[in-house]
Design an enzyme around this catalytic site. Structure first.
Site, short mmCIF file in Angstrom:
data_model
loop_
_atom_site.label_atom_id
_atom_site.label_comp_id
_atom_site.label_asym_id
_atom_site.label_seq_id
_atom_site.Cartn_x
_atom_site.Cartn_y
_atom_site.Cartn_z
N HIS A 107 37.61 -0.91 16.89
CA HIS A 107 38.93 -0.42 17.53
C HIS A 107 38.97 0.99 16.98
CE1 HIS A 107 40.37 -0.72 13.25
NE2 HIS A 107 40.33 -1.97 13.29
N HIS A 160 37.94 2.06 13.44
CA HIS A 160 36.52 2.17 13.08
C HIS A 160 35.86 3.33 13.78
CE1 HIS A 160 37.17 -2.44 13.52
NE2 HIS A 160 36.97 -2.03 12.40
N CYS A 200 41.98 -13.20 -1.67
CA CYS A 200 42.48 -12.85 -0.45
C CYS A 200 41.21 -12.85 0.54
CB CYS A 200 43.41 -11.35 -0.30
SG CYS A 200 43.75 -11.07 1.53
N CYS A 221 40.93 -9.28 2.53
CA CYS A 221 40.33 -8.21 1.90
C CYS A 221 38.98 -8.42 1.37
CB CYS A 221 41.15 -7.63 0.78
SG CYS A 221 42.68 -7.12 1.32
N CYS A 276 49.35 -10.88 -0.16
CA CYS A 276 48.72 -9.67 -0.31
C CYS A 276 49.25 -8.47 0.59
CB CYS A 276 47.16 -9.93 0.25
SG CYS A 276 46.31 -8.34 0.65
N HIS A 301 47.44 -8.15 3.95
CA HIS A 301 47.40 -9.43 4.90
C HIS A 301 48.85 -10.24 4.32
CE1 HIS A 301 43.42 -7.92 4.49
NE2 HIS A 301 43.38 -8.24 5.83
N LYS A 303 52.04 -0.88 12.33
CA LYS A 303 50.47 -1.01 11.78
C LYS A 303 49.56 -1.71 13.39
CE LYS A 303 48.06 -3.82 8.71
NZ LYS A 303 47.78 -4.81 7.75
N LYS A 323 46.29 -7.32 15.97
CA LYS A 323 46.13 -8.35 17.25
C LYS A 323 47.42 -9.00 17.83
CE LYS A 323 41.26 -9.58 16.22
NZ LYS A 323 40.65 -10.55 15.44
#
Ligand code: MSP
Length: 469
Positions: free
Chosen positions: A19, A22, A127, A130, A144, A147, A296, A299
């Site tokens: 995405h 990256h 987690c 992570c 987390c 997440h 943020k 998906k």
């Protein structure tokens, strides 16, 4: 080897396809690599994929594939998209490469023999998002912070621990003292302070193996455990050079990463290297994050932007420009398709595109004879790229583009002729050549086109660079 430059991106998890997040890291790394090459350095530019661990194993299961099949499939989506963005990497490492696996085992064996690894019980939360052991103080409302939708795993198992705490004093010294033999630096300054504060507040040893995770590299002296995925992953920066027989590039000049993985790169990695008797990387640069239309990227929100989508809309250099100019170098930066399109039209179609098109036309019409000239990097651009600030560097170049466009509008050269016109055109062409020279690391194809078009003795007509969209 003084004349070398070794630069790396994070190796991306294959639980997700590429995405824009990256992509921005990889594009910025490519720009720095190209800049260093233009400075005459021998460059080794590494990227790749991180393929072991619980997260990847879970993603494979969900797709009904074996972990290896799944990794082969997703890793390809990364290795195939980068060349389309004109990313000129030297090697694409995969952590499932058996050569990498062997190097990880050898390195751990050394650390084990040096007595820096011991067995103990890990009790706490993990987690999977992570791939990280989290402490109570990391949690926000029991979740987390990265997440918040994922349940944490409660874990209690016998693991191997690495004596991280033992290395804390030397790490502090190595970061703070530029004359320390193992000195390394963390950029930007605010991130360096964060790391130092945390180092000084007390650090525990860390578990570096997992008993329940089978998708990983076996601990060489105890095959009932696998190597913790982060230890496996970090070693890629070292193993890639060994695999390629390019060890002379070690240590790395720059690990370019996102801020969420700074602790691994600026502390755990260096401690492991010290324990193995290997010299430390020189600079860790931790950039901030993109948000998409002030949210943020996720998906579930359906706001993920893919590199394919950007390529289709803005082309290779359009995409490279838009990412490098919005690089979240210090703070999070907000992007989105609407913003990208506006910026494309104003900076590329109107700004650079218009400048090149109208100057080329004037040269053609007046049968202009080109003078010879030599171009170099603008000192401000040089300074910005050497601080890894592609956003700032492009601002400098675009202010030159804007100034020249303004000068042309003021001069109204289409009303001039003879010597006056010739003088004006000479100024424009010399400045365009300088601009194109500076653009080379950022938008290499476009920069080369402009350089060719204006190299003389006569203008070479080219189609429009960046059509309006
Ligand atoms: N596999 C680990 C890295 C191991 S390196 C030894 C990992 N992989 S990842 O796929 O999650 O990639 C994280 C990296 O992608 C970030 O550090 C950053 O470089 C980039 N980005 C991911 N999301 C991003 C944004 N929203 N914005 C900018 N960059 C981001 O962590």
């Amino acid at each position: 080897m003084d004349n070398k430059y070794y630069i790396t991106t994070p190796i991306y998890y294959v639980n997700d396809i590429p995405h824009v997040g990256h992509t921005v890291t990889t594009v910025v790394a490519d720009i720095i690599a190209r800049y260093q090459k233009l400075q005459g350095k021998k460059v080794f530019f590494l990227t790749g994929t991180d393929e072991h661990g619980a997260k990847v194993a879970q993603a494979a299961k969900k797709e009904g594939l074996t972990p290896k099949e799944f990794c082969d499939q997703v890793s390809r989506t990364f290795s195939e998209i980068w060349p389309r963005l004109n990313i000129d990497f030297n090697y694409f490492i995969r952590t499932t490469n058996p050569q990498h696996e062997k190097i990880v085992q050898d390195l751990l064996e050394i650390i084990y023999k040096n007595d820096d690894i011991y067995k103990s019980r890990y009790e706490g939360y993990y987690c999977v998002g992570c791939e990280k052991f989290v402490t109570e103080t990391d949690l926000v409302d029991g979740y987390c912070p990265y997440h918040p939708n994922k349940e944490l795993q409660k874990q209690s198992e016998e693991n191997y621990f690495f004596k991280l705490s033992k290395y804390v004093p030397v790490l502090i010294e190595a970061i703070e003292n530029p004359n320390h033999p193992q000195h390394y630096d963390i950029y930007p300054e605010s991130k360096k302070s964060e790391v130092l504060t945390r180092l000084k507040s007390g650090v525990n040893d860390i578990s570096i193996s997992r008993a329940e995770v089978t998708w990983g590299i076996l601990v060489p002296w105890d095959k009932s455990q696998t190597v913790y995925v982060w230890v496996d992953a970090l070693i890629n920066y070292y193993s890639a050079l060994k695999i390629n027989k390019n060890e002379e590039f070690w240590p790395a000049d720059l690990h370019l990463i996102g801020k969420e993985i700074l602790w691994f790169h600026a502390v755990i990695w260096e401690a492991l290297l010290l324990a193995a008797g290997i010299s430390l990387p020189k600079i860790i640069y931790a950039h901030s994050f993109y948000t998409i239309d002030n949210q943020k990227m996720s998906k579930s929100l359906g706001n993920v932007i893919s590199p394919q989508q950007l390529l289709e809309k803005y082309g290779v250099d359009g995409t490279r420009y838009l990412l490098a100019t919005s690089f979240p170098s210090l703070e999070d930066s907000d992007v989105g398709i609407e913003k990208f399109t506006q910026k494309y039209n104003s900076d590329l179609a109107n700004g650079l595109g218009n400048l090149v098109a109208r100057t080329a036309k004037l040269c053609e019409k007046s049968n202009f004879e080109f003078p010879e000239s030599k171009s170099d990097f603008d000192p401000a651009v040089k300074d910005s790229v050497e601080k890894f600030r592609t956003d700032e560097a492009l601002k400098t170049i675009w202010s030159r583009i804007q100034k020249l466009n303004e000068a042309i509008s003021r001069d109204q050269p289409w009303t001039l002729e003879g010597k006056t016109l010739n003088e004006k055109l000479t100024n424009y062409v010399l400045e365009i050549r300088k601009i194109a020279f500076n653009l080379q690391p950022f938008i290499p194809l476009t920069a080369q086109n402009i350089i060719k078009q204006f190299q003389g003795p006569k203008i070479i007509p080219e189609p429009s660079l960046f059509p309006r969209i």
